[in-house]
Write a protein that holds these residues in place. Structure first.
Motif, PDB file in Angstrom:
ATOM      1  N   ALA A 306       0.837  -1.199   0.000  1.00 37.24           N
ATOM      2  CA  ALA A 306       0.000   0.000   0.000  1.00 37.24           C
ATOM      3  C   ALA A 306       0.872   1.249   0.000  1.00 37.24           C
ATOM      4  O   ALA A 306       2.002   1.239   0.502  1.00 37.24           O
ATOM      5  CB  ALA A 306      -0.917  -0.005   1.223  1.00 37.24           C
ATOM      6  N   ASP A 307       0.341   2.325  -0.561  1.00 39.70           N
ATOM      7  CA  ASP A 307       1.073   3.595  -0.547  1.00 39.70           C
ATOM      8  C   ASP A 307       0.981   4.265   0.820  1.00 39.70           C
ATOM      9  O   ASP A 307       1.962   4.801   1.328  1.00 39.70           O
ATOM     10  CB  ASP A 307       0.513   4.532  -1.620  1.00 39.70           C
ATOM     11  N   TYR A 308      -0.219   4.240   1.393  1.00 42.31           N
ATOM     12  CA  TYR A 308      -0.448   4.888   2.678  1.00 42.31           C
ATOM     13  C   TYR A 308      -1.139   3.921   3.643  1.00 42.31           C
ATOM     14  O   TYR A 308      -1.964   3.100   3.234  1.00 42.31           O
ATOM     15  CB  TYR A 308      -1.339   6.125   2.523  1.00 42.31           C
ATOM     16  N   LEU A 309      -0.806   4.042   4.923  1.00 47.85           N
ATOM     17  CA  LEU A 309      -1.501   3.324   5.976  1.00 47.85           C
ATOM     18  C   LEU A 309      -2.330   4.320   6.779  1.00 47.85           C
ATOM     19  O   LEU A 309      -1.843   5.417   7.110  1.00 47.85           O
ATOM     20  CB  LEU A 309      -0.513   2.610   6.901  1.00 47.85           C
ATOM     21  N   SER A 310      -3.558   3.934   7.086  1.00 49.12           N
ATOM     22  CA  SER A 310      -4.475   4.814   7.808  1.00 49.12           C
ATOM     23  C   SER A 310      -4.990   4.126   9.061  1.00 49.12           C
ATOM     24  O   SER A 310      -6.106   3.596   9.085  1.00 49.12           O
ATOM     25  CB  SER A 310      -5.638   5.227   6.893  1.00 49.12           C
ATOM     26  N   PRO A 311      -4.169   4.139  10.130  1.00 40.47           N
ATOM     27  CA  PRO A 311      -4.641   3.546  11.383  1.00 40.47           C
ATOM     28  C   PRO A 311      -5.763   4.388  11.980  1.00 40.47           C
ATOM     29  O   PRO A 311      -5.727   5.619  11.926  1.00 40.47           O
ATOM     30  CB  PRO A 311      -3.388   3.563  12.267  1.00 40.47           C
ATOM     31  N   MET A 312      -6.764   3.712  12.515  1.00 43.05           N
ATOM     32  CA  MET A 312      -7.889   4.397  13.151  1.00 43.05           C
ATOM     33  C   MET A 312      -7.483   4.724  14.594  1.00 43.05           C
ATOM     34  O   MET A 312      -7.773   3.964  15.519  1.00 43.05           O
ATOM     35  CB  MET A 312      -9.131   3.521  13.089  1.00 43.05           C
ATOM     36  N   LEU A 313      -6.836   5.851  14.754  1.00 39.94           N
ATOM     37  CA  LEU A 313      -6.261   6.198  16.051  1.00 39.94           C
ATOM     38  C   LEU A 313      -7.250   6.967  16.922  1.00 39.94           C
ATOM     39  O   LEU A 313      -6.911   7.975  17.552  1.00 39.94           O
ATOM     40  CB  LEU A 313      -4.970   6.998  15.849  1.00 39.94           C
ATOM     41  N   TYR A 314      -8.474   6.484  16.959  1.00 40.73           N
ATOM     42  CA  TYR A 314      -9.473   7.125  17.804  1.00 40.73           C
ATOM     43  C   TYR A 314      -9.093   6.917  19.271  1.00 40.73           C
ATOM     44  O   TYR A 314      -9.004   5.766  19.730  1.00 40.73           O
ATOM     45  CB  TYR A 314     -10.855   6.526  17.543  1.00 40.73           C
ATOM     46  N   PRO A 315      -8.856   7.978  20.022  1.00 38.31           N
ATOM     47  CA  PRO A 315      -8.488   7.807  21.432  1.00 38.31           C
ATOM     48  C   PRO A 315      -9.494   6.960  22.216  1.00 38.31           C
ATOM     49  O   PRO A 315      -9.110   6.228  23.127  1.00 38.31           O
ATOM     50  CB  PRO A 315      -8.430   9.252  21.942  1.00 38.31           C
ATOM     51  N   SER A 316     -10.768   7.034  21.831  1.00 39.82           N
ATOM     52  CA  SER A 316     -11.788   6.235  22.512  1.00 39.82           C
ATOM     53  C   SER A 316     -11.663   4.747  22.223  1.00 39.82           C
ATOM     54  O   SER A 316     -12.269   3.928  22.921  1.00 39.82           O
ATOM     55  CB  SER A 316     -13.190   6.701  22.104  1.00 39.82           C
ATOM     56  N   GLY A 317     -10.888   4.399  21.213  1.00 35.63           N
ATOM     57  CA  GLY A 317     -10.734   2.997  20.853  1.00 35.63           C
ATOM     58  C   GLY A 317      -9.681   2.271  21.664  1.00 35.63           C
ATOM     59  O   GLY A 317      -9.537   1.049  21.530  1.00 35.63           O
ATOM     60  N   PHE A 318      -8.947   3.004  22.494  1.00 35.81           N
ATOM     61  CA  PHE A 318      -7.896   2.383  23.294  1.00 35.81           C
ATOM     62  C   PHE A 318      -8.396   2.125  24.716  1.00 35.81           C
ATOM     63  O   PHE A 318      -9.053   2.977  25.320  1.00 35.81           O
ATOM     64  CB  PHE A 318      -6.651   3.269  23.321  1.00 35.81           C
ATOM     65  N   ALA A 319      -8.072   0.959  25.233  1.00 35.53           N
ATOM     66  CA  ALA A 319      -8.555   0.532  26.541  1.00 35.53           C
ATOM     67  C   ALA A 319      -7.900   1.327  27.662  1.00 35.53           C
ATOM     68  O   ALA A 319      -6.808   1.886  27.511  1.00 35.53           O
ATOM     69  CB  ALA A 319      -8.270  -0.958  26.732  1.00 35.53           C
ATOM     70  N   SER A 320      -8.575   1.360  28.796  1.00 37.35           N
ATOM     71  CA  SER A 320      -8.029   1.983  29.988  1.00 37.35           C
ATOM     72  C   SER A 320      -6.674   1.352  30.324  1.00 37.35           C
ATOM     73  O   SER A 320      -6.515   0.141  30.291  1.00 37.35           O
ATOM     74  CB  SER A 320      -8.988   1.798  31.157  1.00 37.35           C
ATOM     75  N   GLY A 321      -5.696   2.201  30.596  1.00 41.04           N
ATOM     76  CA  GLY A 321      -4.340   1.727  30.867  1.00 41.04           C
ATOM     77  C   GLY A 321      -3.414   1.880  29.685  1.00 41.04           C
ATOM     78  O   GLY A 321      -2.187   1.872  29.848  1.00 41.04           O
ATOM     79  N   HIS A 331      -6.670  12.213  26.438  1.00 43.65           N
ATOM     80  CA  HIS A 331      -5.314  12.578  26.010  1.00 43.65           C
ATOM     81  C   HIS A 331      -5.168  12.429  24.484  1.00 43.65           C
ATOM     82  O   HIS A 331      -4.345  11.650  24.008  1.00 43.65           O
ATOM     83  CB  HIS A 331      -4.288  11.709  26.735  1.00 43.65           C
ATOM     84  N   PRO A 332      -5.952  13.180  23.717  1.00 44.45           N
ATOM     85  CA  PRO A 332      -5.958  12.986  22.255  1.00 44.45           C
ATOM     86  C   PRO A 332      -4.618  13.223  21.581  1.00 44.45           C
ATOM     87  O   PRO A 332      -4.253  12.505  20.653  1.00 44.45           O
ATOM     88  CB  PRO A 332      -7.023  13.985  21.770  1.00 44.45           C
ATOM     89  N   TYR A 333      -3.858  14.228  22.041  1.00 48.89           N
ATOM     90  CA  TYR A 333      -2.563  14.501  21.415  1.00 48.89           C
ATOM     91  C   TYR A 333      -1.628  13.312  21.579  1.00 48.89           C
ATOM     92  O   TYR A 333      -1.011  12.842  20.619  1.00 48.89           O
ATOM     93  CB  TYR A 333      -1.928  15.756  22.005  1.00 48.89           C
ATOM     94  N   ASP A 334      -1.511  12.832  22.794  1.00 48.02           N
ATOM     95  CA  ASP A 334      -0.561  11.762  23.090  1.00 48.02           C
ATOM     96  C   ASP A 334      -0.889  10.478  22.336  1.00 48.02           C
ATOM     97  O   ASP A 334       0.021   9.785  21.867  1.00 48.02           O
ATOM     98  CB  ASP A 334      -0.544  11.481  24.594  1.00 48.02           C
ATOM     99  N   VAL A 335      -2.175  10.159  22.236  1.00 48.93           N
ATOM    100  CA  VAL A 335      -2.568   8.930  21.539  1.00 48.93           C
ATOM    101  C   VAL A 335      -2.109   8.966  20.089  1.00 48.93           C
ATOM    102  O   VAL A 335      -1.519   8.008  19.577  1.00 48.93           O
ATOM    103  CB  VAL A 335      -4.089   8.721  21.616  1.00 48.93           C
ATOM    104  N   ILE A 336      -2.346  10.080  19.416  1.00 50.76           N
ATOM    105  CA  ILE A 336      -1.973  10.188  18.007  1.00 50.76           C
ATOM    106  C   ILE A 336      -0.459  10.238  17.846  1.00 50.76           C
ATOM    107  O   ILE A 336       0.140   9.451  17.099  1.00 50.76           O
ATOM    108  CB  ILE A 336      -2.610  11.439  17.361  1.00 50.76           C
ATOM    109  N   TYR A 337       0.170  11.157  18.549  1.00 53.63           N
ATOM    110  CA  TYR A 337       1.604  11.374  18.385  1.00 53.63           C
ATOM    111  C   TYR A 337       2.402  10.129  18.726  1.00 53.63           C
ATOM    112  O   TYR A 337       3.263   9.686  17.951  1.00 53.63           O
ATOM    113  CB  TYR A 337       2.051  12.547  19.250  1.00 53.63           C
ATOM    114  N   ARG A 338       2.129   9.535  19.856  1.00 58.77           N
ATOM    115  CA  ARG A 338       2.922   8.390  20.294  1.00 58.77           C
ATOM    116  C   ARG A 338       2.675   7.157  19.431  1.00 58.77           C
ATOM    117  O   ARG A 338       3.599   6.365  19.189  1.00 58.77           O
ATOM    118  CB  ARG A 338       2.632   8.110  21.775  1.00 58.77           C
TER     119      ARG A 338
END
Length: 407
Positions: A306-321, A331-338
């Motif tokens: 693929a030319d581009y990868l598009s991960p669905m980095l929705y902060p709500s999609g990550f579990a507690s912890g 923490h929307p910035y940290d989820v995307i950036y990290r």
């Protein structure tokens, strides 16, 4: 001797070479690793932006990461080919809002006219298997895939986008397809009792191991490329994240990864002649896993094709912890950036364009995502040096004030 001369001339025509240099339109800087292709083959530019391709075709296509796609005619004898940089900032338009007369489309176009937004993602084949416009694909039409179409003049739609210089992305749902599965029970995913399996929203899937499912979806992707979309975005290009399903091959990590790679290889081959980019949607946690998550997706295997990868980095999609945060959605910035930074050694971040969250948190704290949360995600993507981002609003509603006004 005359026959030999004719044969020699024919071979010479078949193997005629064209050389050139790919340059940035604004700076005239050469661009390395650019893909230049005809209908059958790709070559890549070297450190100096130079390429040479053996071809008997006059139309060549240029795909440089972080730039708009370009096609040119070799008969024009232009050897310095300049491409225009773009950082894609896209809004999603759902299947039901792609009509030329849709109020949501008009609202989105107004946002684009007045802000930094420069791209749209449009459903061409949705989760049910319906196509948003009438294609020339007889098999899909025989199933009635076109009957609920929402766009009656796709040519006019694309022309409107081109007139406004809007980058267009066709979202195509791949293996989740109620229509195709219902008409092809022999390669629908089954339950152990032999009946068709449907997921939580009562949608059937086709078996990714069966190559008929590959050819079907790629044929629809070709239709999107033919009408003029700049990019084909494959969603649900994975195995269901569920055990105890009946598939046509042994459901192992090796088989899953090989199958998804095989799909993308065929897609690249069939779409090459249109010069479109190919992007792939992934779960957000693919950025944090070395495994295939049981669905056939790894950063390395997808990046090969693929030319581009598009991960669905929705902060709500990550579990507690996750990220050591009790509520990652706070923490929307940290989820995307990290997340993006975590894969920089596996793929150039300029080939990453994440999906961002434009909806209320569906986790325990039900946090509303308003301007500050949306902007923090965009800032995270920018700081991680991505090629842009795509905003997911299920309702296709967007606030103009959330985005920067045009310079």
């Amino acid at each position: 001797m005359k026959l030999l001369a004719i044969l020699f001339t024919t071979q010479a025509l078949l193997f005629a070479s064209f050389s050139g240099t790919i340059l940035d339109m604004n700076s005239s800087t050469p661009i390395k690793n650019t893909i230049v292709s005809d209908s059958f083959k790709d070559v890549r530019t070297d450190e100096n932006g130079s390429f040479c391709i053996d071809t008997n075709e006059t139309t060549l296509h240029v795909k440089a990461y972080g730039y708009r796609p370009l096609s040119f005619n070799t008969d024009d004898n232009i050897t310095n080919i300049k491409v225009k940089a773009i950082k894609v900032k896209a809004l999603y338009l759902s299947f039901w809002h792609t009509s030329n007369n849709s109020s949501r489309l008009k609202d989105v176009l107004k946002v684009i006219d007045e802000t930094e937004i420069n791209a749209v993602v449009v459903d061409v084949k949705n989760e049910y298997g319906s196509t948003s416009f009438l294609t020339s694909f007889k098999q899909a039409n025989s199933y009635g895939a076109h009957k609920n179409r929402t766009n009656r003049d796709i040519g006019n739609f694309i022309q409107t986008m081109k007139d406004k210089n809007i980058y267009t992305i066709a979202r195509i749902v791949t293996f989740k397809d109620e229509i195709q599965a219902s008409y092809n029970e022999d390669y629908a995913i089954k339950k152990e009792d032999g009946s068709i399996w449907r997921n939580h929203d009562n949608m059937a899937w086709v078996d990714p191991f069966d190559k008929r499912s590959h050819r079907y979806t790629i044929r629809i992707a070709e239709e999107a490329a033919k009408v003029g979309f700049d990019e084909i975005n494959f969603d649900y290009i994975r195995f269901p994240a569920k055990d105890e399903l009946v598939l046509s091959k042994k459901n192992t990590k090796k088989n899953r990864i090989k199958t998804i790679s095989s799909f993308l290889e065929l897609a690249k081959k069939r779409l090459r002649k249109y010069g479109v980019f190919i992007s792939v949607d992934t779960y957000g946690n693919v950025c944090w896993s070395k495994d295939d998550n049981g669905i056939g997706q790894t950063i390395e295997s997808l990046a090969k094709h693929a030319d581009y990868l598009s991960p669905m980095l929705y902060p709500s999609g990550f579990a507690s912890g996750s990220f050591y945060f009790e509520y990652p959605a706070n923490h929307p910035y940290d989820v995307i950036y990290r997340s993006v930074k975590n894969i920089k050694d596996r793929i150039d971040t300029k080939r990453v364009r994440p999906w961002l969250q434009y909806f209320k948190d569906y986790g325990k704290n039900k946090k509303y995502y308003r301007k500050i949360e949306v902007n923090e995600q965009m800032r995270g993507a920018d700081d991680a040096n991505t090629s842009g981002w795509m905003m997911w609003s299920p309702s296709s509603k967007y606030h103009k004030s959330y985005f920067k006004t045009k310079d």
